[in-house]
Design a protein around this motif. Structure first.
Motif, PDB file in Angstrom:
ATOM      1  N   ARG A 181      -5.403 119.091  -5.831  1.00 33.92           N
ATOM      2  CA  ARG A 181      -5.075 119.276  -7.261  1.00 33.92           C
ATOM      3  C   ARG A 181      -4.107 120.438  -7.423  1.00 33.92           C
ATOM      4  N   ASP A 182      -4.407 121.547  -6.746  1.00 34.96           N
ATOM      5  CA  ASP A 182      -3.526 122.720  -6.846  1.00 34.96           C
ATOM      6  C   ASP A 182      -2.120 122.397  -6.336  1.00 34.96           C
ATOM      7  N   LEU A 183      -2.059 121.678  -5.230  1.00 35.33           N
ATOM      8  CA  LEU A 183      -0.753 121.364  -4.636  1.00 35.33           C
ATOM      9  C   LEU A 183      -0.058 120.214  -5.361  1.00 35.33           C
ATOM     10  N   GLY A 184      -0.810 119.477  -6.196  1.00 33.97           N
ATOM     11  CA  GLY A 184      -0.226 118.326  -6.892  1.00 33.97           C
ATOM     12  C   GLY A 184       0.140 117.214  -5.914  1.00 33.97           C
ATOM     13  N   LEU A 185      -0.674 117.041  -4.884  1.00 36.20           N
ATOM     14  CA  LEU A 185      -0.412 116.020  -3.858  1.00 36.20           C
ATOM     15  C   LEU A 185      -1.594 115.054  -3.775  1.00 36.20           C
ATOM     16  N   ASP A 186      -1.341 113.849  -3.238  1.00 38.08           N
ATOM     17  CA  ASP A 186      -2.412 112.858  -3.058  1.00 38.08           C
ATOM     18  C   ASP A 186      -3.088 112.999  -1.706  1.00 38.08           C
ATOM     19  N   TYR A 187      -2.354 113.562  -0.758  1.00 40.35           N
ATOM     20  CA  TYR A 187      -2.917 113.716   0.593  1.00 40.35           C
ATOM     21  C   TYR A 187      -2.263 114.919   1.266  1.00 40.35           C
ATOM     22  N   LEU A 188      -2.953 115.433   2.277  1.00 40.75           N
ATOM     23  CA  LEU A 188      -2.370 116.468   3.138  1.00 40.75           C
ATOM     24  C   LEU A 188      -1.949 115.815   4.444  1.00 40.75           C
ATOM     25  N   ASP A 189      -0.956 116.380   5.072  1.00 34.04           N
ATOM     26  CA  ASP A 189      -0.612 115.920   6.415  1.00 34.04           C
ATOM     27  C   ASP A 189      -1.591 116.473   7.436  1.00 34.04           C
ATOM     28  N   LEU A 190      -2.113 117.660   7.144  1.00 39.03           N
ATOM     29  CA  LEU A 190      -3.020 118.306   8.101  1.00 39.03           C
ATOM     30  C   LEU A 190      -3.978 119.214   7.338  1.00 39.03           C
ATOM     31  N   TYR A 191      -5.279 119.062   7.625  1.00 41.85           N
ATOM     32  CA  TYR A 191      -6.277 119.935   7.006  1.00 41.85           C
ATOM     33  C   TYR A 191      -7.034 120.630   8.132  1.00 41.85           C
ATOM     34  N   LEU A 192      -7.133 121.953   8.036  1.00 40.71           N
ATOM     35  CA  LEU A 192      -7.731 122.744   9.117  1.00 40.71           C
ATOM     36  C   LEU A 192      -8.975 123.481   8.636  1.00 40.71           C
ATOM     37  N   ILE A 193      -9.948 123.638   9.513  1.00 41.98           N
ATOM     38  CA  ILE A 193     -11.033 124.599   9.268  1.00 41.98           C
ATOM     39  C   ILE A 193     -10.422 125.977   9.525  1.00 41.98           C
ATOM     40  N   HIS A 194     -10.392 126.823   8.497  1.00 41.72           N
ATOM     41  CA  HIS A 194      -9.609 128.063   8.578  1.00 41.72           C
ATOM     42  C   HIS A 194     -10.141 129.045   9.637  1.00 41.72           C
ATOM     43  N   TRP A 195     -11.484 129.233   9.633  1.00 45.46           N
ATOM     44  CA  TRP A 195     -12.102 130.178  10.575  1.00 45.46           C
ATOM     45  C   TRP A 195     -13.455 129.624  11.048  1.00 45.46           C
ATOM     46  N   PRO A 196     -13.870 129.953  12.231  1.00 42.69           N
ATOM     47  CA  PRO A 196     -15.223 129.577  12.659  1.00 42.69           C
ATOM     48  C   PRO A 196     -16.245 130.580  12.118  1.00 42.69           C
ATOM     49  N   VAL A 197     -16.201 130.786  10.812  1.00 45.26           N
ATOM     50  CA  VAL A 197     -17.027 131.786  10.122  1.00 45.26           C
ATOM     51  C   VAL A 197     -17.466 131.150   8.801  1.00 45.26           C
ATOM     52  N   CYS A 198     -18.767 131.274   8.466  1.00 44.53           N
ATOM     53  CA  CYS A 198     -19.260 130.623   7.227  1.00 44.53           C
ATOM     54  C   CYS A 198     -19.745 131.653   6.207  1.00 44.53           C
ATOM     55  N   PHE A 199     -19.371 131.425   4.959  1.00 38.65           N
ATOM     56  CA  PHE A 199     -19.841 132.242   3.839  1.00 38.65           C
ATOM     57  C   PHE A 199     -20.682 131.365   2.915  1.00 38.65           C
ATOM     58  N   LYS A 200     -21.473 132.028   2.087  1.00 41.49           N
ATOM     59  CA  LYS A 200     -22.177 131.286   1.039  1.00 41.49           C
ATOM     60  C   LYS A 200     -21.157 130.756   0.042  1.00 41.49           C
ATOM     61  N   LYS A 201     -21.504 129.627  -0.571  1.00 41.77           N
ATOM     62  CA  LYS A 201     -20.616 128.966  -1.532  1.00 41.77           C
ATOM     63  C   LYS A 201     -20.168 129.952  -2.616  1.00 41.77           C
ATOM     64  N   GLY A 202     -18.878 129.972  -2.884  1.00 47.31           N
ATOM     65  CA  GLY A 202     -18.348 130.833  -3.942  1.00 47.31           C
ATOM     66  C   GLY A 202     -17.875 132.190  -3.447  1.00 47.31           C
ATOM     67  N   THR A 203     -18.104 132.487  -2.170  1.00 49.65           N
ATOM     68  CA  THR A 203     -17.662 133.790  -1.638  1.00 49.65           C
ATOM     69  C   THR A 203     -16.220 133.700  -1.169  1.00 49.65           C
ATOM     70  N   GLU A 204     -15.359 134.489  -1.806  1.00 54.22           N
ATOM     71  CA  GLU A 204     -13.972 134.541  -1.311  1.00 54.22           C
ATOM     72  C   GLU A 204     -13.914 135.502  -0.134  1.00 54.22           C
ATOM     73  N   PHE A 205     -14.281 136.761  -0.429  1.00 53.23           N
ATOM     74  CA  PHE A 205     -14.407 137.740   0.637  1.00 53.23           C
ATOM     75  C   PHE A 205     -15.774 138.392   0.509  1.00 53.23           C
ATOM     76  N   PRO A 206     -16.510 138.506   1.593  1.00 54.48           N
ATOM     77  CA  PRO A 206     -17.869 139.029   1.511  1.00 54.48           C
ATOM     78  C   PRO A 206     -17.898 140.494   1.097  1.00 54.48           C
ATOM     79  N   THR A 207     -18.835 140.799   0.197  1.00 58.86           N
ATOM     80  CA  THR A 207     -19.008 142.201  -0.154  1.00 58.86           C
ATOM     81  C   THR A 207     -20.292 142.745   0.467  1.00 58.86           C
ATOM     82  N   SER A 208     -21.172 141.846   0.932  1.00 56.93           N
ATOM     83  CA  SER A 208     -22.372 142.306   1.638  1.00 56.93           C
ATOM     84  C   SER A 208     -22.737 141.261   2.682  1.00 56.93           C
TER      85      SER A 208
END
Ligand code: A2P
Length: 319
Positions: free
Chosen positions: A98-125
């Motif tokens: 939606r942000d890119l205004g595209l119907d598909y991506l050519d490539l989608y990557l898992i950014h990091w092998p690190v998981c945060f709780k839903k809604g966390t942009e950058f962890p504060t704790s």
């Protein structure tokens, strides 16, 4: 422009535009429009860069102006660390589309092998983290595979993955990762990882190819070595009537590695694009190989506060 035939069968241009740290909206919009005019056909994005809507507006305006067609460009984006639960992958990808205004991506990557709780942009704790054993990457990957099944991503891959993590993923994946995007440059040549990826038809993409000197100061220790000011690179550049950035870029392309230097400056966009016309010879490649110093500009230490479940050892799997 040289391409890499991904294991998915699609071609990825080996040269693209990085968009991390392009925070000034007008500047980024104009840079993407200018890049298309210059001949860029590969755009590297990510949810966490918080600028996909600007990239998308520039791309769509270029489509409308008949400067390029959707199928002529290659667009990558990345799943942020807070959306690793299997059921969160498709909604995160849809939000990026939606942000890119595209119907598909050519490539989608898992950014990091690190998981945060839903809604966390950058962890504060440390509460913001999900330890790796509680959310295995195989679950995230099933969500990524669904994205291919639904036609939302043509190819899928990972970023910042070690050989160990690629091997783990290989045990359960139906679709193999087509790409691993990692920090890669003459000071961090990733020899073993490169060999593993080459042997397994996993394309490599080099991030921070110029040393990412525009990182926020919190991610930039003092007295870092400067690739752009390296004396060996400077001599090779001089020999070819090229610039240090062009040598650093062409080194990857010549090795079949994709490279995504970021610039929002028109002259440097052109300079970086024209790197593909520089020809490095065997002695140049040998001299560049001798610059290895196992140095990371992006250490990942921003994910390793005690109690988070993440350490530099279990992110990079290096001792
Ligand atoms: P700018 O956007 O003003 O051109 P990386 O791709 O390794 O993250 O590096 C990006 C940084 O390198 C940015 O600060 C960018 O600045 C700068 N940069 C991009 N291209 C060149 C170039 N050809 N020569 C010098 N610096 C460059």
């Amino acid at each position: 422009m040289k391409t890499y035939k991904l294991s998915s069968g699609y071609e990825m241009p080996l040269f693209g535009l990085g968009t991390w740290k392009a925070v000034q909206e007008d500047e980024l919009y104009n840079a993407v429009r200018e890049a298309i005019t210059i001949g860029y056909r590969h755009f590297d994005c990510a949810k966490i860069y918080a600028n996909e809507a600007v990239v998308g507006k520039a791309l769509n305006d270029a489509f409308r102006a008949n400067e390029v067609k959707r199928e002529e460009i290659f667009v990558t984006s990345k799943l942020w660390n807070d959306s690793h639960a299997q059921g969160d992958v498709i909604p995160a990808l849809q939000s990026t589309l939606r942000d890119l205004g595209l119907d598909y991506l050519d490539l989608y990557l898992i950014h990091w092998p690190v998981c945060f709780k839903k809604g966390t942009e950058f962890p504060t704790s440390t509460d913001d983290f999900i330890p790796p054993e509680n959310l295995p990457i195989s679950q995230t990957w099933q969500g990524m595979e669904k994205a291919v099944g639904q036609g939302l991503a043509k190819s899928i891959g990972v970023s910042n993955f070690s050989i160990k993590k690629l091997k783990e993923l290989d045990k359960t994946s139906k679709i193999k990762p087509a790409n691993n995007q990692v920090e890669l440059h003459p000071y961090l040549q990733q020899k073993e990882l490169s060999e593993y990826c080459n042997a397994n038809n996993i394309a490599l993409t080099a991030y921070s190819p110029l040393g990412s000197m525009d990182r926020p100061s919190s991610l930039k220790p003092e007295n870092e070595p400067s690739l752009l000011e390296d004396a060996v690179i400077a001599r090779i550049a001089q020999k070819h009537n090229a610039t240090p950035a062009q040598v650093l870029i062409k080194w990857h392309i010549q090795r079949g590695v994709a490279v995504i230097p970021k610039s929002t400056n028109f002259n440097r966009l052109k300079e970086n694009h024209d790197a593909q016309f520089v020809g490095l010879d065997e002695p140049d490649m040998k001299k560049i190989a001798s610059l290895e110093r196992n140095f990371r500009y992006l250490t990942g230490s921003f994910f390793t506060q005690p109690g988070s479940g993440y350490t530099l050892e279990n992110i990079w799997d290096e001792v």
